[in-house]
Write a protein that holds these residues in place. Sequence first.
Motif, PDB file in Angstrom:
ATOM      1  N   THR A 216       0.846  -1.348  -0.156  1.00  0.00           N
ATOM      2  CA  THR A 216       0.000   0.156   0.000  1.00  0.00           C
ATOM      3  C   THR A 216       0.919   1.239   0.104  1.00  0.00           C
TER       4      THR A 216
ATOM      5  N   LYS B 266      -2.033   3.632  -4.088  1.00  0.00           N
ATOM      6  CA  LYS B 266      -2.943   2.190  -4.515  1.00  0.00           C
ATOM      7  C   LYS B 266      -2.629   1.121  -3.401  1.00  0.00           C
ATOM      8  N   VAL B 267      -3.471   0.087  -3.510  1.00  0.00           N
ATOM      9  CA  VAL B 267      -3.264  -1.107  -2.794  1.00  0.00           C
ATOM     10  C   VAL B 267      -2.656  -2.168  -3.952  1.00  0.00           C
ATOM     11  N   GLU B 268      -1.646  -2.829  -3.819  1.00  0.00           N
ATOM     12  CA  GLU B 268      -1.161  -3.757  -5.102  1.00  0.00           C
ATOM     13  C   GLU B 268      -0.857  -5.051  -4.349  1.00  0.00           C
TER      14      GLU B 268
END
Lengths: 306, 306
Positions: free
Chosen positions: A249, A253-255
């Motif tokens: 994070t 974004k969160v990836e």
Amino acid sequence: MVAAFDADRDRLATFIDRFPLAKPASSFKELLDDPTLQLIASAAIPSERSAIGNHVMQAGKDYFTDKSPFTTLEQLQETRQVQQATGRRYFVYYAERVHNEAAWHAGELIKAGAVGDVLQVLNIAPHRLSATSRPGWFFDKSCYGGILTDIGSHQVEQFLTYAGCKEADINHALVRQNADFPGLEDFGEMSLTGDNGASFYSRVDWYTPDGMPVWGDGRAFILGTSGSLELRKYVDLTRQVPASKIFLTDQQKVEEIDCLGKVGFPFFGQLILDCLNGTELAMNQEHIFKAAELSMRAQRLADDHG
Amino acid sequence: MVAAFDADRDRLATFIDRFPLAKPASSFKELLDDPTLQLIASAAIPSERSAIGNHVMQAGKDYFTDKSPFTTLEQLQETRQVQQATGRRYFVYYAERVHNEAAWHAGELIKAGAVGDVLQVLNIAPHRLSATSRPGWFFDKSCYGGILTDIGSHQVEQFLTYAGCKEADINHALVRQNADFPGLEDFGEMSLTGDNGASFYSRVDWYTPDGMPVWGDGRAFILGTSGSLELRKYVDLTRQVPASKIFLTDQQKVEEIDCLGKVGFPFFGQLILDCLNGTELAMNQEHIFKAAELSMRAQRLADDHG
């Protein structure tokens, strides 16, 4: 692998069956005296790893031991001296980072600045006890050195790597004995503060429930000034097993980064290059020794307070 | 809700617009003197919550305050005395357990024996700073009492509930000041050992990255002798948001328990029953006070070492 030795002839035969490129040696001394060998690896009982390594380095070879590399601070001091005197290498297999794709890739992401400066590393390291399949020394603290010395050494090594520390203070450490096996510590925790101010907490235990599909749901949470990482190193509960994942994070974004089968294990190639070329790509000696030292100092603090 | 007061007339008008059943009062004293009121709730600046509560209880009514309920141990001592003298109740809104379905249901599962005896509660409680939208007192430690006092009180309350402790020792506590706002502590951690031997560790911080879809990815890991729980209280990274989930691992299985919209918030009904009937269904006083006490003792330890 070109040669192998085990004092137990049956175990040696089994090993040679599995790794037929290795020739059985008739003694440990035969390995030490073989001028063609450059690196000797060992998975001895932990309390014997230091002395074996000293013999190896004194024979002019590098050494690669399973973790934990030592069980006492005195062993560490002796091996540090032998390593410096001989100029050979004492490598340690800190598998929970170097043989886990998410754990390895996390180090690459952090170096690339993915989370800013690391504020904290938090490791949860549960392990399955499997008491019936363990050898006798597993239940003898003089052989494995205590749960923080043993499992804890992995965790401290991750902290030093991810947070970029060379030294740390130990704030708190605690261990508990198993009710059924008094020689076995089944729970440990430690809190450290690194020389750059980064915080480290780890819980280690032998309480993985039988319903868990892997030996332990090892996690790491790395908090940085501009992002955070969660490592699900062996399982992604109810979704995937085996798994080796990073959840990154950051400010955008969160990836979810699937590392399984994608990152590989660069550590082993680096280690071989280090042996051949005298480089320090895989790990430098002081880092290796410091991870063991801090885990044993935490253990001693816990033992003193216990 | 039947009546409301705020010294700020505009804020009071906005409140009445939102909750039209409430009549605006002309003073706090008007509320205290109203014989039809049984419970007064408040979300005052933290440092004022104790004194307001004392007035409420001395007026013969119960009190329900936002957390953290106190900012100093002296306030706690005074309010404990007022509570005992008046026999009224000082309720605290420990929202991170009582207003989260996974967190509430975890307590029910533990009580039902789902994980055996609780060995450890580990809470990670990141929060988004959102500095520009915060009131001035947010950056003044004398108003909020420090990060362990504030966010930490939630965490200790969960520990006492899940582990079934009535008292604990503080092993270690540490806080850090924010670089931009010296009055704001943006990182804190504490390690406690409960009176039944259970371990507690919590990290609290104001470092939620902007890419996180919720204000904080609050987690709890509860390790028991026969199983473990992971609580994902606000988000299930890359899968679901909002989320309120429990991952239960026991001797047979791993189970994902979706709590969102399924568990509800029994705390509030219990609190009303407690007011009406003099029961202690929602929370007992000593538990409420102890959670605040321990978080403030941890804060004091951190302040002394800072």
